[in-house]
Design an enzyme around this catalytic site. Sequence first.
Site, PDB file in Angstrom:
ATOM      1  N   CYS A  85       4.113 -16.881 -22.762  1.00  0.00           N
ATOM      2  CA  CYS A  85       3.988 -15.453 -23.031  1.00  0.00           C
ATOM      3  C   CYS A  85       2.974 -15.143 -24.113  1.00  0.00           C
ATOM      4  O   CYS A  85       2.682 -13.982 -24.372  1.00  0.00           O
ATOM      5  CB  CYS A  85       5.331 -14.867 -23.422  1.00  0.00           C
ATOM      6  SG  CYS A  85       6.584 -15.249 -22.214  1.00  0.00           S
ATOM      7  N   CYS A 145       7.286 -14.253 -29.073  1.00  0.00           N
ATOM      8  CA  CYS A 145       7.887 -15.542 -28.748  1.00  0.00           C
ATOM      9  C   CYS A 145       7.370 -15.974 -27.387  1.00  0.00           C
ATOM     10  O   CYS A 145       6.846 -15.156 -26.641  1.00  0.00           O
ATOM     11  CB  CYS A 145       9.395 -15.424 -28.713  1.00  0.00           C
ATOM     12  SG  CYS A 145       9.950 -14.197 -27.527  1.00  0.00           S
TER      13      CYS A 145
END
Lengths: 763, 461
Positions: free
Chosen positions: B135, B445
């Site tokens: 991500c 994250c």
Amino acid sequence: MAGARALGVLSRFTSRRYALFIGNNFRTFSMAPALLARTHVNYEVKGDVAVVRINDPSSKVNTLSVQMQREMTEVMNEVWANNAVQSAVLISSKPGCFIAGADINMIQACNSPEEVTTLSQEGQKMFERIENSPKPVVAAINGSCLGGGLEFAIACQYRVATKSKKTVLGTPEVMLGLLPGAGGTQRLPKMLGLPSAFDMMLTGRNIRADKAKKMGLVDQLVDPLGPGLKSPEERTIDYLEEVAIECARGIVSKKIPLRKEKGRMQKIQDHIMSYGFVRNQIYKTVHGKVMKQSKGLYPAPLKIIESVKTGVEQGPDAGYLAESQNFGELAKTSESAALIGLYHGQVACKKNRFGTPQKEVKTLAILGAGLMGAGIAQVTVDKGVHTVLKDTAVAGLARGEQQVYKGLNDKTRKKNITSFQRDSILSNLTGQLDYRGFENADMVIEAVFEDINIKHAVLKEVEAVVSPHCIFASNTSALPIKDIAAASKRPDKVIGMHYFSPVDKMQLLEIISTDQTSKDTIASAVAVGLKQGKVIIVVGDGPGFYTTRCLAPMLAEAVRVLQEGVDPKKLDGLTTSFGFPVGAATLADEVGIDVAAHVAEDLGKAFGSRFGGGNVEVLKTMVDLGFKGRKSGKGCYVYQPGLKTKEVNPDIGDILEKYRITPNPAVSSDSDVQYRLVSRFVNEAVMCLQEGILNGPLEGDIGAVFGLGFPPCLGGPFRFVDSFGADKLVEKMRRFEAVYGNHFTPCQLLLDHANDSSKKFHK
Amino acid sequence: MAAMMLNAMRRCSLRPSWAMRFGELSSNNVFSLSVQTKSKKTLARPGVKNIVLVEGVRTPFLLSGTTYADLMPHDLARAALQGLLNRTNLPKDAVDYIIYGTVIQEVKTSNVAREAALGAGFSDKIPAHTVTMACISSNQAMTTGAGLIAAGQCDAIVAGGVEFMSDVPIRHSRKMRKTMLSLSRAKTLGQRLGLIGSIRLAHLTPELPAVAEFSTAETMGHSADRLAAAFGVSRLEQDEFALRSHTLAKKAQDDGLLQDVISFKVPGRDIVSKDNGIRPSSMEQLKKLKPAFIKPHGTVTAANSSFLVNTRHTHIQNDILIVSCFHPGRDFVYVSQDPKDQLLLGPTYGTPKALERAGLSMSDIDVFEFHEAFAGQIMANLKAMDSDWLPRHTWVGTPPMEKFNLWGGSLSLGHPFGATGCRLVTTVAHRLQKEGGQYGLVAACAAGGQGHAMVIEAYPQ
């Protein structure tokens, strides 16, 4: 010995990782304060849910002791009487343990079967009240839920369990020669159906939470949490409690149904089971299997079948009565005493009585990537120890590394570890052909060929490269450690670590210290062994140490029996029916005929004619013909890959014919042959104690059962002498002595015990 | 230093007012800043290059299977690159290098950066490569570019990210692949027939791209649910945060604040100019949803998760691209931790480190843009930053909610893995301009237990 396979009953012991009954010796607290405040069970009302917390302050695990049961009864009475409470949650405050079982000392303290029966009936009554509770009770399980703990949980209306690795459910009573005596034999068949219930109770195996959910043993699973606002253990227990409280409320509000919709398969199974003849067939099959495995030497499995059958066929009243009575009877059998003794011994041999070593072993080097070397690597590398596997040839090294990989990959396939864990474990293994990096090794275990000159050569090579603190351990099965240490510059760092093959399956590790071995070296070796998950006995140095020395005379006797014309199959039958998991002839094949010959010759030289019996030439001839046992495909038997049944090697008939001895009919009955084999084993074990090779009878029993497959139902050679009677054994030996001479001369310690019946090895 | 930056500016032919500055200005540059209460006047350090974000654009984030359904990933990247050229009036050979981040690769365009650049009409002399870091892939693209500028390799970089979920590579089973590969090597008809004959029904089971973490075999939603539980985040808190995200996003969209969105004429379809995942709902509706991962007692639902990660449950996905043309600074960090129990705690670990590097405190930051993977993950991170979780000396406090993700976030706008990082940075830049702040902080994250945090400073007017 290089190879002694434990099968059957013994292997059931090997999978044990969690304590069922923990001997609770902390009985010093007085009763007076206990009456004032509850110490073991407490509860808190959260809204309309009572959270009952179990925590035995005096032990690492919760057990169903007298105190625990009394407090539990009190608490439950208060919960039932409290109108504000609609439901209850039962949870342990201990991370890693729900209830590990009943208090074993409580059972052992009883003097008669009747007393134990009463104990069982009290437990049954308590759980019956839980089962019939008007307010639903939810068991919130985190950690071991075994024996009585499991019976408690299944009496509750609903079970929530954490998916943690430590959460295991099971009924291991059978392994202690007992049965689930608090309603287990009655509730489990109803919950799981006959086949699963029998499987659980007769094998005593631990069931992981996810499997338990599939079986219907628990109703809901909760994931263990990682670190958060609290430590993972604490927060996981809190979370479990929160979820269990929700479940309890859900049951009260009827959002969660207690009767689950049965699947089609379940319905079909139930229908089939409704026929009496089907059930009878199951009883018969199970009974047959048990008889085949246990040879009728273990009463507990049969009593379990009987209790279940009574409950299913004659109704709960008769069932519960049968269960409690059978429990009482079993608790006072010698088999149960033997198995409980082994259990205690096993616990004792999992402690390091030499203290914490000065330096933890972080890098372990193993010389020789053969079956043993790779096996040692296999049990070491997955404990986070950097393991160096060294061999002299690429082919040998490749085979060894493949063995380690295969062991881990099998675990992956059984879903014990993930493929990622497998890979990261393997990253701790270094395979090499030279001594590069040995300066970082804290311990070197050699598993090279059993030849004193080779051992000396590698010892010198190793000492030239390692750092001064490094320990040199020899995995030898018979060579005296002091002979090996003779070539060492620092004999205080030399020790023997005798592993048993297959290393990943056999639990025993025999550690041999010489007079020169330092305390810290022993402590370090024991610490490594414990890390590897081994049960450890520490013995003194001498030819054959303890285990090999006991086995050698028995094998010599076995050869004589063969020479006397007894067929290998018959010999195996005689030994297994005595309780050995592996027959004597098969054992010789497993150990390797060449190894057996080698050992017989070595120990024969060391101990003289006492170690005689069968002619060593029989073994030597077999080796010359290539019959080296299982590893060469032929020994006493012929081994064909893929075939489970084995036939007697037709060629050994000629060899035995050549060395034929005429049996003496006075000492050749089946029973006599059995006692000839066993008495030599036992006599040698007692002599090891007499000579100080052994530290005590407990270690002697553990070594014989876990390393050599001495009948577990007899509890080991020393317990066998106690229960059989030293005088009776000596009497038999004298009779054999008259025929065969000093092979059967009882040792002094055994004679002492025979002369004074109050002398016992185990109090 | 500054020259280098101005050089870059000139090449971009942009008014400096449009540029956002990452990192530091040399101290001999005298700018009078209006905000005086900061612990540091500027992040600029003498003798160190400044990295400046010039512009960032993105195609609208759409649910998967909607208007973008028939495109390919590089089409989206192409559209964004063209949009960037249009908006900046950049000559097609103005940049030295192009970097893209992506997570699920289309196998035909595995270096999607190059395909997109060629298709967008950039000079074929400009090299391009693609990076991946779950991500935070586009964060990696940006900081890789920063490295190239800092190392003196390049003056101007285009960094971006693309993720296309309307089509993902679905493979034949390993058995089938093996058979097919052997088939191509088979020499005789007999061998071929034998191989074809060996195909069984089991060979035909397809392999979908894994949704679970490879090392732990746990899906991210499952881990988020456990993380929320570990930090005692309730379902209510999560639903409230999700509602906040959607409400703020809707407001930002209606007020025309999402300036980074460009219109895109999809071939054969209409022009799209708005994100279509923003759906402010009510607490009652959110309450009705059942847990999506841990059943029946979990707290993470389809509504309080960003919608890429829980595709199976919501059937919505989106496709986007952002390109930002910028120059990177040094005040960013990457962190990583246990992928099992701390999978989504990247912001907690990254924020203190990034602030420490920049020499700033939490109160210096005017604008926070955190990646909202799950409402539960954001709440858990906030609680972790507020607790004794971190060693005391690294404790920096929590971001105040009045400065936090004020224009919505991944929960409401959508989360195309490979592109979210660029959106966060561009949003910080636009918010600093709009709100008149000086410092901004981005944190995110990523799968694998990794995280990213970066401090951004407004370019002095």
